[in-house]
Design a protein around this motif. Structure first.
Motif, PDB file in Angstrom:
ATOM      1  N   VAL A 278       0.849  -1.184   0.000  1.00  0.00           N
ATOM      2  CA  VAL A 278       0.000   0.000   0.000  1.00  0.00           C
ATOM      3  C   VAL A 278       0.891   1.242   0.000  1.00  0.00           C
ATOM      4  O   VAL A 278       1.996   1.229   0.554  1.00  0.00           O
ATOM      5  CB  VAL A 278      -0.963   0.044   1.210  1.00  0.00           C
ATOM      6  N   ALA A 279       0.423   2.280  -0.654  1.00  0.00           N
ATOM      7  CA  ALA A 279       1.086   3.586  -0.640  1.00  0.00           C
ATOM      8  C   ALA A 279       0.083   4.597  -0.106  1.00  0.00           C
ATOM      9  O   ALA A 279      -1.044   4.682  -0.619  1.00  0.00           O
ATOM     10  CB  ALA A 279       1.564   3.977  -2.033  1.00  0.00           C
ATOM     11  N   LEU A 280       0.475   5.345   0.906  1.00  0.00           N
ATOM     12  CA  LEU A 280      -0.445   6.252   1.594  1.00  0.00           C
ATOM     13  C   LEU A 280      -0.112   7.701   1.260  1.00  0.00           C
ATOM     14  O   LEU A 280       1.027   8.152   1.441  1.00  0.00           O
ATOM     15  CB  LEU A 280      -0.364   6.046   3.109  1.00  0.00           C
ATOM     16  N   CYS A 281      -1.127   8.416   0.794  1.00  0.00           N
ATOM     17  CA  CYS A 281      -1.014   9.848   0.499  1.00  0.00           C
ATOM     18  C   CYS A 281      -2.272  10.530   1.025  1.00  0.00           C
ATOM     19  O   CYS A 281      -3.377  10.085   0.705  1.00  0.00           O
ATOM     20  CB  CYS A 281      -0.928  10.117  -1.005  1.00  0.00           C
ATOM     21  N   HIS A 282      -2.129  11.562   1.802  1.00  0.00           N
ATOM     22  CA  HIS A 282      -3.305  12.376   2.120  1.00  0.00           C
ATOM     23  C   HIS A 282      -3.216  13.661   1.303  1.00  0.00           C
ATOM     24  O   HIS A 282      -2.129  14.184   1.066  1.00  0.00           O
ATOM     25  CB  HIS A 282      -3.412  12.672   3.625  1.00  0.00           C
TER      26      HIS A 282
ATOM     27  N   LEU B   1       3.902  -4.675   2.828  1.00  0.00           N
ATOM     28  CA  LEU B   1       4.599  -3.469   3.292  1.00  0.00           C
ATOM     29  C   LEU B   1       3.779  -2.249   2.934  1.00  0.00           C
ATOM     30  O   LEU B   1       2.810  -2.320   2.170  1.00  0.00           O
ATOM     31  CB  LEU B   1       6.000  -3.378   2.684  1.00  0.00           C
ATOM     32  N   ALA B   2       4.161  -1.126   3.533  1.00  0.00           N
ATOM     33  CA  ALA B   2       3.463   0.143   3.285  1.00  0.00           C
ATOM     34  C   ALA B   2       4.479   1.248   3.062  1.00  0.00           C
ATOM     35  O   ALA B   2       5.486   1.334   3.779  1.00  0.00           O
ATOM     36  CB  ALA B   2       2.558   0.491   4.463  1.00  0.00           C
ATOM     37  N   TYR B   3       4.214   2.070   2.064  1.00  0.00           N
ATOM     38  CA  TYR B   3       5.006   3.260   1.788  1.00  0.00           C
ATOM     39  C   TYR B   3       4.180   4.486   2.159  1.00  0.00           C
ATOM     40  O   TYR B   3       3.002   4.567   1.814  1.00  0.00           O
ATOM     41  CB  TYR B   3       5.354   3.347   0.292  1.00  0.00           C
ATOM     42  N   VAL B   4       4.797   5.431   2.847  1.00  0.00           N
ATOM     43  CA  VAL B   4       4.109   6.661   3.227  1.00  0.00           C
ATOM     44  C   VAL B   4       4.843   7.825   2.578  1.00  0.00           C
ATOM     45  O   VAL B   4       6.027   8.038   2.850  1.00  0.00           O
ATOM     46  CB  VAL B   4       4.049   6.824   4.758  1.00  0.00           C
TER      47      VAL B   4
ATOM     48  N   VAL C 141       2.361  -4.294   9.679  1.00  0.00           N
ATOM     49  CA  VAL C 141       2.814  -4.137   8.294  1.00  0.00           C
ATOM     50  C   VAL C 141       4.100  -3.316   8.293  1.00  0.00           C
ATOM     51  O   VAL C 141       4.098  -2.169   8.771  1.00  0.00           O
ATOM     52  CB  VAL C 141       1.738  -3.439   7.435  1.00  0.00           C
ATOM     53  N   PRO C 142       5.212  -3.846   7.783  1.00  0.00           N
ATOM     54  CA  PRO C 142       6.439  -3.044   7.712  1.00  0.00           C
ATOM     55  C   PRO C 142       6.179  -1.747   6.943  1.00  0.00           C
ATOM     56  O   PRO C 142       5.672  -1.778   5.815  1.00  0.00           O
ATOM     57  CB  PRO C 142       7.418  -3.956   6.966  1.00  0.00           C
ATOM     58  N   THR C 143       6.503  -0.630   7.559  1.00  0.00           N
ATOM     59  CA  THR C 143       6.108   0.677   7.028  1.00  0.00           C
ATOM     60  C   THR C 143       7.319   1.591   6.943  1.00  0.00           C
ATOM     61  O   THR C 143       8.067   1.729   7.908  1.00  0.00           O
ATOM     62  CB  THR C 143       5.028   1.301   7.936  1.00  0.00           C
ATOM     63  N   LEU C 144       7.490   2.202   5.775  1.00  0.00           N
ATOM     64  CA  LEU C 144       8.571   3.162   5.576  1.00  0.00           C
ATOM     65  C   LEU C 144       7.944   4.515   5.289  1.00  0.00           C
ATOM     66  O   LEU C 144       7.178   4.670   4.326  1.00  0.00           O
ATOM     67  CB  LEU C 144       9.471   2.733   4.419  1.00  0.00           C
TER      68      LEU C 144
END
Length: 386
Positions: A87-91, A175-178, A347-350
Motif C-alpha cells: 500500500v502507498a499512503l497519500c493524504h 509493506l506500506a510506503y508513506v 505491516v512493515p512501514t517506511l
C-alpha cells in the motif's frame, strides 16, 4: 535490473526534467484542499484521479461524514499478481484554510525552493509517487507486487473516516510506503510517536465570590491541581510527553467557577506506554471535596514502533540510495501519520518518502526541488525490488 540500478537510471533521467516535477507541484498546490471544505477537496480528488487513472483503475470511496472529501484507491498491477500487495499512503488535505493561496501563492525562487500551502505536507509526496510510477511505465516495468494507492482527505484532522479505509486495505499487505515529508536532510522515518487527545471536564458549584465563597466548589482551583498532576506524568527519558495546551473555566471574576476543562495532548513511543498513560489519566481523582471529574478521549494514533521488519525495509532503501550516490539515514519523530495505523497492524512501514524541505503547517513551508529526482528514483527502486 536491480532496484538500485533502476533508481540510478531514473535519477539520471529526471535530473534535467526537474521543471516537470515543479510544474506538477504547482498544479497541485494551486488547487487548495483544506480538510474542512468539501467542494475544494472534491476538486483536488478529481485532479488526482485524472493524473493517476493511467496507472490503474480508480475507486471512489465516499466517507460516512458528508463534510469530508472522498477517498480514492488506485490499483496498480504488479509484476507478480499472486504476491501479497503493498500500500502507498497519500493524504491530500492540508491545514491551510481556503484563500491562503492569495496570501502565500505558489512560487519558486532562484535556488529552486518552492513555496505554497501544502507543498511540503504533503503534495510534494504525490509528485514523487507520480513520477516514480511514470518512470516504471515508460520502461515497461511494474511494481514487484500489486500496489494499492490511497489518497485520503482527512489526515490533518485525525483520519476519522479514512482510518477504516486504510486499515482494510492494509490487511494482508507485505509493506506500506508513506509519501509524507521526511526529516531534515531527507532522513526517512522508521518510528513515530503515538498521539492521544483527552478532554478533562470538571464540575464544581457556583457561589458569590465576595459573599459566600465557602459555599462554592471552584472548578478552576480543581483544574489547577489536575494540570499539575497531568504534567507530572511526563517522562522525557522514554519519550512520553503530556501537554495541557488549552484550559477554560468560569464565567465572571466574582463567581466561584462551576465548570472548567482542559484539553490534553499525549505523545508516546510504545503501545505499552500508551496504556500506562491512559490508565493514569482515567484514574485521576478530584482533590476538592464535591468536585466531579469527567474524562473523554484516548489514543487516536497508535505508535509506529521501530520493528526489525521496518529496519529491514529501511536497509533496502539505504542500499537503493547508495546505488545512486545518496546516503540515506533513518530517524523518528513526535508527529503522527497514517503510517502509524499500518505499522500498528504489523505491516512493515517506511515513512517520509516525500521530497526534502521544511516548515510543515507553517508560513515558511517549502520544498527543496533539487531533491525531487532522487526521491522519485528512490521510490521507483523500492517499488520494483521490495
Amino acid at each position: 535490473m536491480t532496484g538500485g540500478e533502476l533508481a540510478a537510471d531514473v535519477r539520471r533521467e529526471l535530473e534535467p526534467r526537474r521543471g516537470e516535477l515543479i510544474e506538477l507541484l504547482g498544479r497541485l498546490v494551486s488547487v487548495e484542499s483544506p480538510s474542512d471544505d468539501r467542494p475544494s477537496l472534491d476538486r483536488f480528488a478529481s485532479l488526482a484521479e485524472s493524473l493517476f487513472q493511467d496507472f490503474g483503475p480508480v475507486d471512489r470511496i465516499e466517507p460516512p461524514d458528508e463534510k469530508r472529501g472522498r477517498h480514492l484507491r488506485v490499483s496498480v498491477a504488479g509484476a507478480d499478481d499472486t504476491a501479497a500487495h503493498a500500500v502507498a499512503l497519500c493524504h491530500y488535505d492540508t491545514v491551510w484554510s481556503l484563500g491562503t493561496l492569495d496570501r502565500i501563492p505558489f512560487s519558486i525562487d532562484a535556488d529552486g525552493i518552492a513555496r505554497g500551502p501544502g507543498c511540503f505536507d504533503m503534495k510534494g509526496g504525490i509528485v514523487v509517487l507520480y513520477f516514480a510510477l511514470q518512470a516504471l511505465r515508460t520502461r515497461g516495468l511494474h511494481p514487484r507486487r500489486p500496489l494499492r494507492i490511497l489518497f485520503t482527505s482527512d489526515e490533518e484532522v485525525g483520519s476519522p473516516t479514512s482510518r477504516p479505509v486504510i486499515e482494510s486495505n492494509a490487511q494482508g499487505a507485505a509493506l506500506a510506503y508513506v509519501l509524507e515529508s521526511p526529516l531534515p536532510g531527507g532522513t526517512l522515518k522508521t518510528a513515530r510517536k503515538g498521539t492521544g487527545d483527552y478532554l478533562v471536564r470538571i464540575t464544581g458549584r457556583a457561589a458569590h465570590a465576595g459573599v459566600e465563597p465557602q459555599k462554592g466548589i471552584s472548578a478552576t482551583s480543581e483544574l489547577a491541581h489536575q494540570v499539575l498532576a497531568l504534567h507530572a506524568l511526563n517522562d522525557f527519558d522514554v519519550g512520553t510527553t503530556i501537554n495541557v495546551g488549552v484550559v477554560r473555566g468560569g464565567t465572571r471574576p466574582n463567581v466561584v467557577a462551576a465548570e472548567a476543562e482542559a484539553h490534553v495532548d499525549v505523545r508516546v513511543q510504545t503501545l505499552a506506554e500508551a496504556e500506562r498513560i491512559d490508565r493514569a489519566i482515567r484514574g485521576l481523582q478530584a482533590r476538592l471535596a464535591g468536585a466531579v471529574l469527567d474524562i473523554d478521549g484516548g489514543l487516536n494514533r497508535p505508535p509506529m514502533e521501530r520493528s526489525p521488519a521496518i529496519v529491514g525495509l529501511f536497509e533496502q532503501a539505504r542500499q537503493i540510495g547508495a546505488a545512486m550516490g545518496v546516503e540515506l539515514r533513518e530517524g523518528s519523530t513526535g508527529g503522527g501519520s497514517d503510517g502509524n495505523f499500518t505499522a500498528a497492524m504489523g505491516v512493515p512501514t517506511l515513512d517520509g518518502l516525500g521530497p526534502e524541505g521544511e516548515g510543515a503547517h507553517a508560513a515558511h513551508e517549502h520544498v527543496v526541488t533539487e531533491s525531487f529526482p532522487r526521491r522519485a528514483a528512490l521510490v521507483a527502486g523500492l517499488l520494483v525490488s521490495c
